[in-house]
Enzyme design. Structure first.
Site, PDB file in Angstrom:
ATOM      1  N   PHE A 175       0.868  -1.187   0.000  1.00 35.23           N
ATOM      2  CA  PHE A 175       0.000   0.000   0.000  1.00 35.23           C
ATOM      3  C   PHE A 175       0.900   1.230   0.000  1.00 35.23           C
ATOM      4  O   PHE A 175       1.707   1.423   0.904  1.00 35.23           O
ATOM      5  CB  PHE A 175      -0.918   0.045   1.225  1.00 35.23           C
ATOM      6  CG  PHE A 175      -1.892   1.194   1.186  1.00 35.23           C
ATOM      7  CD1 PHE A 175      -3.157   1.034   0.646  1.00 35.23           C
ATOM      8  CD2 PHE A 175      -1.542   2.446   1.676  1.00 35.23           C
ATOM      9  CE1 PHE A 175      -4.055   2.090   0.589  1.00 35.23           C
ATOM     10  CE2 PHE A 175      -2.414   3.514   1.614  1.00 35.23           C
ATOM     11  CZ  PHE A 175      -3.681   3.337   1.070  1.00 35.23           C
ATOM     12  N   ASP A 193       9.249   3.406   1.656  1.00 36.96           N
ATOM     13  CA  ASP A 193       8.018   4.056   2.101  1.00 36.96           C
ATOM     14  C   ASP A 193       7.881   3.877   3.606  1.00 36.96           C
ATOM     15  O   ASP A 193       7.476   2.827   4.093  1.00 36.96           O
ATOM     16  CB  ASP A 193       6.831   3.435   1.359  1.00 36.96           C
ATOM     17  CG  ASP A 193       5.487   4.015   1.782  1.00 36.96           C
ATOM     18  OD1 ASP A 193       5.435   4.769   2.772  1.00 36.96           O
ATOM     19  OD2 ASP A 193       4.476   3.696   1.120  1.00 36.96           O
ATOM     20  N   LYS A 212       2.216  10.537   8.390  1.00 39.56           N
ATOM     21  CA  LYS A 212       1.540  10.006   9.575  1.00 39.56           C
ATOM     22  C   LYS A 212       2.089  10.592  10.879  1.00 39.56           C
ATOM     23  O   LYS A 212       1.813  11.728  11.199  1.00 39.56           O
ATOM     24  CB  LYS A 212       1.555   8.477   9.551  1.00 39.56           C
ATOM     25  CG  LYS A 212       0.557   7.901   8.536  1.00 39.56           C
ATOM     26  CD  LYS A 212       0.309   6.454   8.752  1.00 39.56           C
ATOM     27  CE  LYS A 212      -0.674   5.877   7.731  1.00 39.56           C
ATOM     28  NZ  LYS A 212      -2.064   6.276   7.986  1.00 39.56           N
ATOM     29  N   THR A 260       0.902  24.459  -5.333  1.00 42.47           N
ATOM     30  CA  THR A 260       0.733  25.719  -4.591  1.00 42.47           C
ATOM     31  C   THR A 260       1.399  25.656  -3.227  1.00 42.47           C
ATOM     32  O   THR A 260       2.224  26.503  -2.879  1.00 42.47           O
ATOM     33  CB  THR A 260      -0.765  26.043  -4.428  1.00 42.47           C
ATOM     34  OG1 THR A 260      -1.351  26.202  -5.714  1.00 42.47           O
ATOM     35  CG2 THR A 260      -0.939  27.330  -3.631  1.00 42.47           C
TER      36      THR A 260
END
Length: 503
Positions: A224, A330, A361, A386
């Protein structure tokens, strides 16, 4: 000063709980004896879970109904009252207090309403960051370098002294993928000083080669990495995440499915991991869209808490070097102390660090670290949006780092994780059918086990004052905060025994 008056307004009203005034869940003893061996990190927590009503109670149900009129509530776990939540306990509108070992899907590091974070949120620097939020790529604040160096970069993984800040975990991985593609094409073009051809510029506008490159990211089955278009193509955990969404034709390798307990299956697990590495190398060499990078989680979290040994990851690093493919680690869920190391890949003892490490997280902000300056694009606006991150969240991460260091929470989590794992081994010996493939030994509190009645287990846990989550098809995953202590572990294990008996 106006900024000071504003900071006063931002200061939360945190009222300490009186443990004597709370009705604790039936069957839990007072926590005073449990706390005797170690000083509690959090003042004002209840001694144990408090259950006044069923969950959801009447007030929570009313709030859920109100919310449902304007917001999709079908994924609600429980309705929370964060004004009353404290430390390791999450409160709801009905006055229930649950020991929270799910922690907002592993994203709360140092407890609810942490006083140090409240102080950081009340400073003029925070007020400035919130009300004058900058478009960082164009108009960075005069102190942005200082904020990065005293916070995010202060805990950078070894060898990675640059950062690209982002908004969330999916965003962090997505921009890391872009960095890999840009870097690879710069190499193929002859270096960052070689300009684009007119054909590349024109074809890119039509989503065609050579401007739109034929490159991929290799990920692993049951991984994931997020829900944006690039990250979703590397996410392989559940069909519900991907169905109906267009995807890239990118390769996936098998992640090791180890046999437990590890010490009894060392030779078999070594063969399993070598077969996975052989598959990775085959895909790198033969996949029709060449991989620019391999992305991997230190522990596959959403996919079922799947582990591999340090030797597997060292082998993976060697393969990526051999074939000139980048390695992206990751650490969105595993980073910031949960495994008993600040970064989970520190357990691997790599001689050659990953090319990029993504985070979010528990950091409360997001981005990716990198070491090679060539991973910064050769022209501006190639990695751009932005906001490009959020200074307010970077300031909060700096305060989180301060709390982690002040309380030595990484080493603490390693120790309390060992304590908790040994307690769970005791439960496993008594109820083996409910604690299958107990895993995470030596990985702090990043612990999981398989349960054949997993969904019923998670629902029943609330009846005993525990908020807990699952992963994969059958796993119960533990994601407590870094302030989780031995007396919390005792409460959790006692509750788990009651849960399995109730099932």
């Amino acid at each position: 000063m106006p900024a000071l008056r504003a900071s006063q307004a931002l200061r939360p009203a945190i009222q300490p709980l009186r443990a004597s005034s709370l009705r604790t869940a039936r069957g839990f003893a007072s926590a005073s004896a449990r706390m005797a061996a170690s000083k509690a990190f959090v003042q004002g927590e209840p001694d144990a879970p408090v259950l006044n009503t069923r969950i959801p109670g009447a007030r929570s149900s009313q709030r859920i109904a109100e919310l449902s009129d304007v917001f999709d509530t079908r994924s609600i776990n429980m309705m929370a009252d964060y004004t009353k939540s404290v430390g390791n306990y999450i409160a709801d509108p009905d006055g229930n207090y649950l020991l929270d070992v799910y922690a907002q899907i592993a994203s709360i590091p140092v407890g609810y309403n942490n006083p140090a974070l409240a102080r950081a949120a009340s400073t003029p620097d925070m007020v400035n960051a919130i009300i004058n939020r900058p478009a960082l790529g164009n108009f960075p604040s005069h102190d942005w370098a200082k904020i990065l160096k005293t916070g995010i970069l202060r805990v950078a993984p070894k060898g990675l002294n640059h950062v690209f800040t982002a908004m969330a975990g999916s965003d962090a991985n997505e921009t890391a993928f872009k960095a890999a593609f840009i870097y690879r094409r710069q190499l193929e073009r002859g270096g960052p000083d070689v300009d684009f051809t007119q054909e590349e510029l024109d074809s890119a506008m039509n989503n065609q080669a050579p401007g739109s490159s034929s490159l991929s990211i290799l990920s692993f089955k049951t991984a994931f990495h997020g829900r944006l278009f690039g990250t979703l193509s590397t996410t392989r955990s559940k069909p519900i995440h991907k169905v109906d969404i267009p995807a890239f034709d990118w390769p996936q390798a098998t992640f090791p499915q180890l046999k437990y307990p590890l010490d009894r299956h060392a030779e078999e697990n070594a063969r399993i991991e070598q077969a996975c590495l052989d598959e990775v190398e085959h895909l790198i060499r033969t996949w029709h869209i060449p991989p620019a990078a391999v992305v991997v989680e230190p522990i596959q979290s959403e996919g079922g808490d799947n582990h591999a040994t340090p030797g597997f990851f060292r082998g993976l690093r060697a393969l990526t070097r051999k074939h000139n493919v980048l390695l992206i680690v990751d650490e969105v869920q595993t980073g910031v102390g949960a495994t008993g190391k600040f970064w989970a890949h520190d357990h691997w003892n790599l001689q050659d660090p990953p090319d990029m490490v993504t985070f979010s997280k528990k950091a409360q902000t997001a981005g990716f670290y990198y070491g090679n300056p060539a991973l910064r694009p050769n022209k501006p606006y190639r990695q751009f949006n932005t906001w490009m991150g959020d200074p307010a969240r970077a300031l909060l991460f700096r305060a989180i780092i301060g709390e982690i260091e002040r309380l030595d929470l990484v080493n603490h989590t390693a120790k309390v994780g060992d304590y908790l794992f040994s307690k769970l081994e005791g439960l496993q010996s008594r109820y083996p059918e409910h604690f299958g493939d107990l895993r995470g030994k030596g990985q702090g509190t990043f612990i999981a086990f398989d349960n054949p009645k997993r969904d019923q287990f998670l629902a029943k846990a609330k009846e005993f004052g525990i908020n807990i989550g699952g992963s994969g098809a059958n796993a119960v995953r533990l994601r407590p905060m870094l302030t989780f202590q031995e007396h919390h572990a005792d409460i959790l294990v006692d509750a788990m025994e009651k849960i399995v008996k109730a099932l």
